[in-house]
Motif scaffolding. Structure first.
Motif, PDB file in Angstrom:
ATOM      1  N   HIS A 261      44.731  51.229 -78.470  1.00 34.11           N
ATOM      2  CA  HIS A 261      45.019  50.349 -77.575  1.00 34.11           C
ATOM      3  C   HIS A 261      44.114  49.157 -77.479  1.00 34.11           C
ATOM      4  N   THR A 262      44.654  47.799 -78.076  1.00 32.89           N
ATOM      5  CA  THR A 262      43.824  46.580 -78.161  1.00 32.89           C
ATOM      6  C   THR A 262      44.912  45.854 -78.283  1.00 32.89           C
ATOM      7  N   PHE A 263      44.760  44.384 -78.529  1.00 33.34           N
ATOM      8  CA  PHE A 263      45.521  43.474 -79.096  1.00 33.34           C
ATOM      9  C   PHE A 263      45.947  43.543 -80.543  1.00 33.34           C
ATOM     10  N   ILE A 264      47.030  43.199 -81.045  1.00 34.98           N
ATOM     11  CA  ILE A 264      47.490  43.536 -82.205  1.00 34.98           C
ATOM     12  C   ILE A 264      46.586  42.731 -83.229  1.00 34.98           C
ATOM     13  N   ALA A 265      45.891  41.694 -82.715  1.00 37.62           N
ATOM     14  CA  ALA A 265      44.980  40.881 -83.719  1.00 37.62           C
ATOM     15  C   ALA A 265      43.975  41.826 -84.393  1.00 37.62           C
ATOM     16  N   THR A 266      43.369  42.889 -83.742  1.00 41.15           N
ATOM     17  CA  THR A 266      42.462  43.717 -84.469  1.00 41.15           C
ATOM     18  C   THR A 266      42.923  44.467 -85.438  1.00 41.15           C
ATOM     19  N   SER A 267      44.035  45.066 -85.410  1.00 34.72           N
ATOM     20  CA  SER A 267      44.518  45.861 -86.600  1.00 34.72           C
ATOM     21  C   SER A 267      45.241  44.753 -87.516  1.00 34.72           C
ATOM     22  N   GLU A 268      45.658  43.869 -87.068  1.00 30.02           N
ATOM     23  CA  GLU A 268      46.402  42.770 -87.905  1.00 30.02           C
ATOM     24  C   GLU A 268      45.275  42.450 -88.983  1.00 30.02           C
ATOM     25  N   ALA A 269      43.997  42.066 -88.641  1.00 33.25           N
ATOM     26  CA  ALA A 269      43.089  41.547 -89.329  1.00 33.25           C
ATOM     27  C   ALA A 269      42.620  42.293 -90.358  1.00 33.25           C
ATOM     28  N   VAL A 270      42.846  43.665 -90.004  1.00 32.82           N
ATOM     29  CA  VAL A 270      42.429  44.995 -91.160  1.00 32.82           C
ATOM     30  C   VAL A 270      43.452  44.714 -92.312  1.00 32.82           C
TER      31      VAL A 270
ATOM     32  N   ILE B 189      52.969  47.864 -75.208  1.00 30.28           N
ATOM     33  CA  ILE B 189      53.327  48.788 -76.012  1.00 30.28           C
ATOM     34  C   ILE B 189      51.880  49.202 -76.848  1.00 30.28           C
ATOM     35  N   ALA B 190      51.921  50.699 -76.957  1.00 31.04           N
ATOM     36  CA  ALA B 190      50.563  50.732 -77.824  1.00 31.04           C
ATOM     37  C   ALA B 190      50.886  50.597 -79.234  1.00 31.04           C
ATOM     38  N   LEU B 191      49.787  50.005 -79.873  1.00 34.63           N
ATOM     39  CA  LEU B 191      49.920  49.897 -81.202  1.00 34.63           C
ATOM     40  C   LEU B 191      51.011  50.426 -82.198  1.00 34.63           C
ATOM     41  N   HIS B 192      50.565  51.725 -82.081  1.00 33.36           N
ATOM     42  CA  HIS B 192      51.383  52.847 -82.941  1.00 33.36           C
ATOM     43  C   HIS B 192      52.703  52.904 -82.741  1.00 33.36           C
ATOM     44  N   GLU B 193      53.090  52.537 -81.688  1.00 27.25           N
ATOM     45  CA  GLU B 193      54.644  52.413 -81.137  1.00 27.25           C
ATOM     46  C   GLU B 193      55.341  51.178 -81.592  1.00 27.25           C
ATOM     47  N   LEU B 194      54.561  50.122 -81.865  1.00 31.41           N
ATOM     48  CA  LEU B 194      55.279  48.914 -82.270  1.00 31.41           C
ATOM     49  C   LEU B 194      55.900  48.937 -83.506  1.00 31.41           C
ATOM     50  N   GLU B 195      57.099  48.140 -83.656  1.00 34.79           N
ATOM     51  CA  GLU B 195      57.866  48.004 -84.754  1.00 34.79           C
ATOM     52  C   GLU B 195      56.923  47.808 -86.226  1.00 34.79           C
ATOM     53  N   ALA B 196      56.024  46.763 -85.939  1.00 36.01           N
ATOM     54  CA  ALA B 196      55.251  46.261 -86.902  1.00 36.01           C
ATOM     55  C   ALA B 196      54.467  47.417 -87.468  1.00 36.01           C
ATOM     56  N   TYR B 197      54.206  48.534 -86.817  1.00 33.65           N
ATOM     57  CA  TYR B 197      53.637  49.714 -87.551  1.00 33.65           C
ATOM     58  C   TYR B 197      54.448  51.081 -87.659  1.00 33.65           C
TER      59      TYR B 197
ATOM     60  N   VAL C 251      47.144  59.035 -74.886  1.00 33.48           N
ATOM     61  CA  VAL C 251      46.296  58.272 -73.809  1.00 33.48           C
ATOM     62  C   VAL C 251      46.808  56.855 -74.085  1.00 33.48           C
ATOM     63  N   ALA C 252      46.572  56.082 -75.134  1.00 39.54           N
ATOM     64  CA  ALA C 252      47.112  54.905 -75.123  1.00 39.54           C
ATOM     65  C   ALA C 252      48.589  54.608 -74.608  1.00 39.54           C
TER      66      ALA C 252
END
Ligand code: PLP
Length: 376
Positions: free
Chosen positions: A90-99, A319-327, A339-340
């Motif tokens: 649970h964060t803005f996609i920028a955190t994971s996108e940066a990885v 939408i929690a990050l792991h449920e996004l189309e992007a992931y 929880v997220a």
């Protein structure tokens, strides 16, 4: 979105902020233009020094935005292809996108059910021989549980980057965001607690060698004396943004107090209202309330109700990050980070900014109360 009417309660009021300090802002941009100090220059140097001091860090390196701040830091720590980096689900996609931008693999960790910050008890299960770093996020203006996270990182030899894009000045046990991990990254997106007049970001650290590397990578790999030792990128904080940020930094502590006071008023106004869950604070006085997020049933209907009453709202994030189309490529189920997943479905962010008035908050609370009253 429909046009604002005089009685609109904005989600964030950057116009009110401009008017409050208009002469200071006008002098800052005018000086930049008169000196054509657009890239680099004295305002950038002064701001970097002042922001490092504000954070209690040795060094601040201005960069183009908060996402690049994370990517550049990871790359300069030598983290990239083949490596794994832990980020909250649970964060803005920028955190994971940066990885991903750094070439490393994103590994999610669920958040805790009370404060919805990275759950320290769920970190170790995600660590493999490829794990190189943890990126806790100071969500909504509240510090992640760094007292619990740092010993885990130390035990496993992992780097820690604090994503402080929402946590400028958040403080716990006398230590501000950015003083727990190896480096901290900040966004100066206009709506953030410390926001520029466009995009901007920074990295703070006590590691001079790391700071030098980041400064070089962010500026085409340029070394002072030896030309270009490496190819870099163009990711600089520009002079105009630095001049505006220098003005705003002088007022940031005042704004944080005003945000805390506004959050306290919301909490009091919502006390005893069934059907509205208000945000929980880990440590009194630590939170800087970038966002004030409540949980309700039928949140989309609540937002429509608020819009009809000319009250703006937001969802951070729907939408929690792991449920996004992007992931999708990671192959997760919603239930992998329950929880997220559950939290994202019920959240609404209410208007909060330093200049919000008690009367405006009263109107927001009345509208929410009316909605949950009808719903039962
Ligand atoms: C805003 C934000 C970022 C990214 O910042 P930009 O300046 O928009 O690139 C990263 N992480 C979090 C948690 C944010 O809220």
């Amino acid at each position: 979105m429909s046009a604002n009417t005089p009685d609109t309660i904005p989600f964030v009021d950057l116009v009110a902020q401009y008017k409050r300090y208009q002469s200071e802002f006008d002098a800052a941009w005018r000086t930049t233009v008169e000196n054509s100090a657009y890239i680099g220059g004295p305002a950038l140097q002064r701001f970097e020094k002042a922001f490092a001091e504000f954070c209690g860090a040795k060094i601040c390196v201005g960069v183009a935005n908060g996402t690049d701040a994370i990517t550049l830091t990871l790359r300069c720590m030598g983290i990239g292809p083949g490596d794994e980096v832990l980020v909250p689900a649970h964060t803005f996609i920028a955190t994971s996108e940066a990885v991903t931008n750094a070439g490393a693999k994103v590994v999610f960790v669920d958040v805790d059910p009370v404060h919805t910050l990275m759950d320290p008890t769920k970190i170790e299960a995600k660590i493999t021989k490829n794990t190189k770093a943890i990126i806790p996020v100071h969500m909504y203006g509240q510090l992640a549980d760094m007292q619990a996270i740092m010993p885990i990182a130390q035990k496993h030899g992992l780097k820690v980057i604090e994503d402080s894009a929402q946590g400028h000045g958040a403080i716990e046990h006398g230590k501000k965001a950015g003083n727990f991990g190896d480096a901290a990254t900040f966004s100066f997106y206009p709506g953030k607690n410390l926001g520029a007049y466009g995009d901007g970001g920074a990295v703070t650290t006590n590691d001079a060698a790391l700071a030098d590397k980041i400064r070089r990578l962010a500026n085409h790999g340029r070394a002072d004396k030896f030309g270009h030792l490496i190819e870099g990128v163009n990711s600089r904080l520009d002079g105009l943004q630095a001049a505006i940020l220098e003005v705003k930094l002088r007022h940031l502590e005042t704004w944080s107090s005003e945000r805390r006071a506004a959050a306290k008023r919301y909490n009091e106004m919502f006390a005893g209202v069934a059907g509205v869950k208000t945000p929980k604070t880990r440590t009194e006085g630590a939170h800087v309330f970038h966002l004030y997020v409540i949980q309700v049933q039928n949140r989309d209907a609540l937002r429509e109700h608020l819009t009809a009453k000319n009250i703006q709202s937001g969802i951070h994030y729907p939408i929690a990050l792991h449920e996004l189309e992007a992931y999708k490529y990671l192959g997760h189920q919603a239930s992998d980070f329950p929880v997220a997943s559950a939290f994202c479905k019920n959240i609404v962010s209410l208007p909060i900014f330093p200049e919000i008035t008690e009367a405006q908050q009263q109107r927001v609370v009345e509208a929410v109360k009316q909605f949950v009253g009808q719903a039962r």
